[in-house]
Structure formats: structure tokens, C-alpha cells
Scaffold this active site. Sequence first.
Site, PDB file in Angstrom:
ATOM      1  N   LYS A 171      -6.528  -0.118   6.727  1.00 20.19           N
ATOM      2  CA  LYS A 171      -5.301   0.091   7.503  1.00 20.19           C
ATOM      3  C   LYS A 171      -5.097   1.565   7.795  1.00 20.19           C
ATOM      4  CE  LYS A 171      -1.156   0.996   6.655  1.00 20.19           C
ATOM      5  NZ  LYS A 171       0.237   1.161   6.209  1.00 20.19           N
ATOM      6  N   SER A 178       2.902  -8.298   8.601  1.00 20.73           N
ATOM      7  CA  SER A 178       2.262  -7.419   7.625  1.00 20.73           C
ATOM      8  C   SER A 178       3.386  -6.550   7.077  1.00 20.73           C
ATOM      9  CB  SER A 178       1.177  -6.562   8.291  1.00 20.73           C
ATOM     10  OG  SER A 178       0.654  -5.644   7.346  1.00 20.73           O
ATOM     11  N   ARG A 186      11.153   3.900  -3.526  1.00 19.41           N
ATOM     12  CA  ARG A 186      11.541   2.495  -3.759  1.00 19.41           C
ATOM     13  C   ARG A 186      12.039   2.327  -5.194  1.00 19.41           C
ATOM     14  NH1 ARG A 186       8.013   0.277   0.313  1.00 19.41           N
ATOM     15  NH2 ARG A 186       8.609   1.718   1.942  1.00 19.41           N
ATOM     16  N   LYS A 231      -1.286  -4.098  14.193  1.00 19.16           N
ATOM     17  CA  LYS A 231      -0.030  -4.082  13.426  1.00 19.16           C
ATOM     18  C   LYS A 231       0.979  -3.225  14.188  1.00 19.16           C
ATOM     19  CE  LYS A 231       1.890  -2.891   8.896  1.00 19.16           C
ATOM     20  NZ  LYS A 231       1.704  -2.984   7.452  1.00 19.16           N
ATOM     21  N   ARG A 274       8.400  -3.438   3.205  1.00 25.38           N
ATOM     22  CA  ARG A 274       9.783  -3.561   2.735  1.00 25.38           C
ATOM     23  C   ARG A 274      10.329  -4.977   2.863  1.00 25.38           C
ATOM     24  NH1 ARG A 274      11.579   1.502   6.272  1.00 25.38           N
ATOM     25  NH2 ARG A 274       9.634   0.896   7.291  1.00 25.38           N
ATOM     26  N   SER A 310       7.564  -4.306   9.389  1.00 21.76           N
ATOM     27  CA  SER A 310       8.999  -4.636   9.379  1.00 21.76           C
ATOM     28  C   SER A 310       9.872  -3.435   9.735  1.00 21.76           C
ATOM     29  CB  SER A 310       9.423  -5.252   8.048  1.00 21.76           C
ATOM     30  OG  SER A 310       9.171  -4.412   6.962  1.00 21.76           O
ATOM     31  N   GLY A 311       9.359  -2.220   9.556  1.00 23.44           N
ATOM     32  CA  GLY A 311       9.998  -1.024  10.107  1.00 23.44           C
ATOM     33  C   GLY A 311      11.455  -0.776   9.730  1.00 23.44           C
ATOM     34  N   GLY A 312      11.906  -1.282   8.592  1.00 19.43           N
ATOM     35  CA  GLY A 312      13.287  -1.017   8.166  1.00 19.43           C
ATOM     36  C   GLY A 312      14.263  -2.134   8.498  1.00 19.43           C
ATOM     37  N   TYR A 347       5.606   8.583   6.021  1.00 13.68           N
ATOM     38  CA  TYR A 347       4.463   8.285   5.138  1.00 13.68           C
ATOM     39  C   TYR A 347       4.931   7.599   3.888  1.00 13.68           C
ATOM     40  CZ  TYR A 347      -0.057   8.654   2.928  1.00 13.68           C
ATOM     41  OH  TYR A 347      -1.248   8.358   2.345  1.00 13.68           O
ATOM     42  N   GLU A 402      -2.652   0.304  13.540  1.00 13.19           N
ATOM     43  CA  GLU A 402      -1.181   0.332  13.450  1.00 13.19           C
ATOM     44  C   GLU A 402      -0.588   1.528  14.196  1.00 13.19           C
ATOM     45  OE1 GLU A 402       0.421   0.405   9.450  1.00 13.19           O
ATOM     46  OE2 GLU A 402       2.479   0.298  10.162  1.00 13.19           O
ATOM     47  N   ASP A 425       0.818  -1.220   0.000  1.00 15.80           N
ATOM     48  CA  ASP A 425       0.000   0.000   0.000  1.00 15.80           C
ATOM     49  C   ASP A 425       0.847   1.264   0.000  1.00 15.80           C
ATOM     50  OD1 ASP A 425       0.963  -0.645   2.582  1.00 15.80           O
ATOM     51  OD2 ASP A 425      -0.539   0.648   3.512  1.00 15.80           O
ATOM     52  N   GLU A 463       2.685   2.704  15.173  1.00 12.01           N
ATOM     53  CA  GLU A 463       4.104   2.344  14.978  1.00 12.01           C
ATOM     54  C   GLU A 463       5.025   3.235  15.799  1.00 12.01           C
ATOM     55  OE1 GLU A 463       5.661   2.243  10.930  1.00 12.01           O
ATOM     56  OE2 GLU A 463       7.696   1.876  11.670  1.00 12.01           O
TER      57      GLU A 463
HETATM   58  O1  LIG Z   1       7.602  -1.145   7.715  1.00 15.73           O
HETATM   59  P1  LIG Z   1       7.137  -1.870   6.489  1.00 15.73           P
HETATM   60  O2  LIG Z   1       6.923  -3.342   6.741  1.00 15.73           O
HETATM   61  O3  LIG Z   1       7.978  -1.597   5.285  1.00 15.73           O
HETATM   62  O4  LIG Z   1       5.724  -1.252   6.088  1.00 15.73           O
HETATM   63  C1  LIG Z   1       4.701  -1.061   7.002  1.00 15.73           C
HETATM   64  C2  LIG Z   1       3.749  -0.014   6.472  1.00 15.73           C
HETATM   65  O5  LIG Z   1       2.693   0.183   7.364  1.00 15.73           O
HETATM   66  O6  LIG Z   1       4.400   1.232   6.321  1.00 15.73           O
HETATM   67  C3  LIG Z   1       4.296   1.700   5.004  1.00 15.73           C
HETATM   68  C4  LIG Z   1       4.147   3.213   4.937  1.00 15.73           C
HETATM   69  O7  LIG Z   1       2.844   3.622   5.280  1.00 15.73           O
HETATM   70  C5  LIG Z   1       3.173   0.953   4.398  1.00 15.73           C
HETATM   71  O8  LIG Z   1       3.378   0.839   3.031  1.00 15.73           O
HETATM   72  C6  LIG Z   1       3.183  -0.362   5.104  1.00 15.73           C
HETATM   73  O9  LIG Z   1       1.904  -0.926   5.209  1.00 15.73           O
END
Ligand SMILES: O=P(O)(O)OC[C@@]1(O)O[C@H](CO)[C@@H](O)[C@@H]1O
Length: 364
Positions: A147, A301, A43, A230, A304, A272-274, A364, A188, A34, A190
Site C-alpha cells: 500500500k 479498506s 489513537r 483505494k 478508523r 474512510s477518511g475521518g 501520515y 491510494e 497499518d 487520497e
Molecule cells: O482513512 P482511514 O480509513 O482511517 O485509513 C486509511 C489509511 O490509508 O490511512 C491511514 C494513514 O496512512 C492508514 O493507516 C490507512 O490505511
Amino acid sequence: MAYQFPALTSEQKKELSEIAQCIVASGKGILAADESVGTMGSRLQRIKVENTEENRRQFREILFTVDDSISQSIGGVILFHETLYQKDSQGRLFRDILKEKGIVVGIKLDQGGAPLAGTNKETTIQGLDGLSERCAQYKKDGANFGKWRAVLKIDNQCPSHLAIQENANTLARYASICQQNGLVPIVEPEVIADGDHDMEHCQYVTEKVLAAVYKALNDHHVYLEGTLLKPNMVTAGHASTKKYTPEQVAMATVTALYRTVPAAVPGICFLSGGMSEEDATLNLNAINLCPLPKPWKLSFSYGRALQASALAAWSGRAANKKATQEAFMKRALANCQAAKGQYVHTGSSGAASTQSLFTACYTY
Ligand SMILES: O=P(O)(O)OC[C@@]1(O)O[C@H](CO)[C@@H](O)[C@@H]1O
């Protein structure tokens, strides 16, 4: 007390809990495809591919037309608005291709951050205006879950009480609106990995944030059985000099979750947050092996950490379709095994899978 005004009928609850359970059925997790146009741009820039609608469509076509056996690992895919309405080269809507594989279609609903004045550059997330109408339309168009990502950071005076409360309340309001429209909300909050804090500090903050989120969800009469969480894993900050094993990350993460997330929540799908692809898989595997009570499905979920090797293999060339799909399938399978605590690292991962995918201030 307002128990005489039920938020949802028993039919609505049944539908929501069935959708949530289907997404996290044994070994299944979520592909977070997304990325907004801007995020996808960064990317694509790394593989020197222009950020056009057609290039974004082509990459996603390759992912979504992978072999049907992908549905053993992927229970849901989160799409960006543009992608929900895109088609493959034969004219089939992506959402129909996913549904035919038995994969649940989700949609990103948050619309970016806005500053919280008087804080150390903290944010809240926008998108509540008109959200009910958008959810109703997306449900008609085939989406069954949503989400919303809220961002909290660890820094001087952060996360502030205001940022925690505001983001918890906004997540709860979003979750309530989703459920009224038949969408399972992925909640989510984060805590991003920027900073040089240790893992213990991250655990402290993650517990405070999750406790506030579940208080707000309860206040808003959100039906927990029809939600998914998440969260971030509990790790040290990206700039920390301290290193922790997957078992230590797992213990801190499951401890934080066990203290704050009700057992009624069917699944917890980590972002996965990087982290590198391989670290994200190893940590998830250790989490599922952690010797603490785990009343929820513990799955993934990943954005990356499911797409980095695939993007590198593709490099914008149609001729690389097979290699791209193989790379994607390999990570999906590895995470499927990790979601069951059965992943065995063979040491044969490609270079891209061990590379850090961290981006500073990934908001974002
Ligand atoms: O941390 P990751 O696993 O790469 O991405 C997690 C995530 O929530 O962050 C991105 C930015 O909103 C979204 O594309 C994705 O769903």
C-alpha cells in the site's frame, strides 16, 4: 513502442490477478491496520493508553485472533513493518494467524511526505529508494500486497498540476516495483476532506487526480488486473455547511470512478477518511446500490471506520477482549453487507460508531 519488452510474464500476471481477486471476493474488504507508530500513538492517546510496542501488539492480537468467520468479511489486512514481525502471546506470528484464516497479508510501503517547494504546502511521498529490495524481502516474509498513500488537498491553488503529476507518477513507479516483486499494489491517491468545499468541487478534483493516476499507471506498464484502487469517496469538505445524503455521495463517487477508472481494475476499496463508522458503512452501501454501471467490486479498506468502536471497547484492558472483538466483528459484518448493497441500518449502533473520526491535515 515497447510492447516487445513485456513488463511481466503470464505467470506473474496470473498470480497478481488471483491475489487481487481473492482480496475483494464477494463481500470482502480490507482492514487497514497499518497505522505508523506515530499515528497509532494518537489513537491510543484518545483512550489514555501509552504508545508502547507491547500495547500496540496487544490491541492487534485481539483483532487478529477474532473468530475465523471474520474471513467472510475481511479479505486482506494491511500491516505496518513492526506488526509483520510481531507474535501473539502464544508465540505465533500475526501473519501466520491471518493466513490460516485465509486472509491475505499486506504491507504499508510509503515512508511519509516531503514538501513540494513552490506550492501551497503540498507534498509528495517518499519511499522509492530501495523499494524493490524491501518488496522482495516482504514477499519472502509472507506479504502479497502493498500500500502507498499519496495525499492531495483541496485549497487555494490546490491540488496543483505539479502535485497531481508528481504523486501520480510516484504511485505508478511504486505500483510497477510492487508487481515486479509479486506484490499487488494498492494505489491510494487520497483527496483529503479538509476544507469547506462542496461535493461538486470534490468530484471535479477527484476526477482530475484519478485520470492522472491511470495515465501514469499506463505509462509505467502497470498490469491493471493485478492492482486495487483505494480512493476517497466524493464528499463535501469537513468544514462545509452543505449536507448530502448517502445516495448523493454515491452518485458523485460512482460518476467520478466511471469516468476515470478502467474496467480492468478488479476492485475499488474506499478509505474512510475521518467519516464515522456508520457513515462509512451507509455510504458504501449506497455506492453499491447506485444505478450506474459498476464494472469493479466496490468495497472498503478502512482504518478508523473499522477500529474506532473496537479501540473504545478495549481501552487497554485485557478483560475487555470479548467486547473488543464483538465491536470489530460488528463493523466488519456491516461493511461486508454494504459491499454487497445489503446493509440495513438497525438504529442500534453504539455511540462510538456515529462519532466523526476526522483529524485535520491527516497526512501520515
Ligand atoms: O482513512 P482511514 O480509513 O482511517 O485509513 C486509511 C489509511 O490509508 O490511512 C491511514 C494513514 O496512512 C492508514 O493507516 C490507512 O490505511
